[in-house]
Write a protein that holds these residues in place. Sequence first.
Motif: not given
Length: 668
Positions: A443-465
């Motif tokens: 997920f760290t790689q996803v956050l640092t390399t992909n700038n086109s992430i929706s708010d819902d996806e960010k919320a899901d990633i935060r929850e998983r982290i």
Amino acid sequence: MLCIPASAEPSNTPENTEEELNLNALFQHYYSNMQVDSALITLDKIIALRHDKKDIEQEASARWNKIAVLNNSARYDSLLVEADKQMKWFSANGIWNRFYQAWQRKCSANHDLGRMQTALREARAMGDDAQKRNNNTGRAMAYKQMGIVYYDIRQLEQAEQAFRQSIKLLQQEGENSGVLSGIYDNLCQTLDREKRFEEELQAAQEWHEHLGDVLKAHSQAIVAPPYISCHLGHAAAYIGMRNFEKAVESIEKAKEYNTITRAALSQYYIYEMLVRLELAQGHPATALAFADSIKQMDITVDNKIAELKADALIQVNQGMEAAQIYRNLFIQKDSVFSRDMRTQLDELNMLFRIDEMQREQQTVRMRYTMVIAVLVVMSLLFFLVYRLRELRKMADKNRELAEKNIELQQANERAEESSKMKTEFIKNISHEIRTPLNILNGFTQVLTTNNSISDDEKADIRERISENSMRITELVNKMLELSDASSHAVIERENKVALNEITAEAIAETDIANEPDIVFNIEMNDAAKACSILTNHTYAVRALTQLLDNSVKFQQLPVSQQAIQQNADKQTAGGEAILQKENRVTLRVTQNELLGCANFEVEDTGIGIPAHEAERIFEEFVQLNSFYDGTGIGLTVARSIARRLGGDVLLDTTYTEGARFVMTLPLH
């Protein structure tokens, strides 16, 4: 040894009277219920009736039955008198097969009464008489008795040869009256003593086939006693071969036949085999119970049961009582030997008349022999004393070496087990850490390399982290708990806490009430709800939490096995899934003012724990089922905390529908 009575039924002719048929039925009834005296009186009436009818063959059968009944009821003193009486009648009427069978029963009775020399001399005389008459049955009976004596003095090879020769002679005669049954019994016992169990099983199977032929000529009630002995012969072989399932089946068959005859001697032999089976399976306490049942029967056949009881007592650490039994056996043997020797001397003085000159010459020779014998004995005695001292020294050294070797082996086993558990623990910990770290890294790689992430996806990633970070934190906490569990320091009890408060926090910590596949119940009476205890609040909640987590974890099969089990259930139900049982967890909280403690019972309907593993599961890293995730330290931590708080955690082995753990904490 059980023998077969002759058929008491008269030949099927028009001359059969109603009285004769009634007497025969009465004898069958008395014999089946082992009413020995009544059976003997009835046989006397049958003998008189058939004597009047001059039915020699049927009269001979009835006379033999008197001997068989006395033998099967272990009345050996009465049998000796009856055998002499019937031998005279058989001889006078030229019925030589029954004559020699009665003679052999007389020999066997002397043997069972401990008169070994008399039994051997009678057997030799019987053999000489049979040789003169050229009678194979007589020769077979002589060989049989010779084999019995050889067996008693542990000359097993000679005993086996004698029994096999006896069987061969009777088979040549086409014998099917059941006489062979007793010899097969002797042969099986000899092979059993030699530990040749496969040959014993083969002999028992041949014996069973022979009894099938005998059954064609006799009723089931008549053939039941030897069938009992035959199945016990099978059981002995199976016990020697460690096939306990087959041994139990054979003993059960023997019990079925015993419901027909109800002979006390048959019950004796069945109990004796049960003692042997329980000892072989490592159940000395059960073996002692059967041995005590035999003692209450007040029947003495041989010393086997005493020897088996002594072995059982040794296994339950009652060495003194076992030693007393062995001592009594030695004294009994010595007493029997001395009495027989005196009896033999009296009989020899009656049989041989020696003049005074021969006696004097014998006395002189005896004196010289005694002087030489005394010198030899003294020399041997001095040598034996010296040798005994040396052997004792060697024995002491060997004992010390053996004890040290055992200690080293035990230490090595503990070290190997500890190493194995630690290795497994490290492997589990590595797996537990690697999984959330991989997720966090991804997920760290996803956050640092992909700038086109929706708010819902960010919320899901935060929850998983957050979830996996918490997982790593919990793992670190477990490591700290394990370190804490290894400590023996007493935990300070400085908090006065209500039982329902401890319970509520543990339930909230585990979130067990919201588990979707579990029905959770809590049982707490008014007294418990109002009760408070002096303890350490944090540690008490943690211990109870560990027990609740354990009940949830082992409620169902692990995921890796559920698919396999579901597939098997579908096949069993013809393609329709079988309904799973309801998964329940019950927390029961009570107080015991008399014992001064509070009890927390955590009861589930999960996979359960075998009773013999009741203590091992509290050891570090132990998991009875490797398919489940986890480190195997939850129960270790729970017990450590409870004991350091002045209480304990135990497994209730009386509960069999799952597992029930009981945690006790002191009230004050």
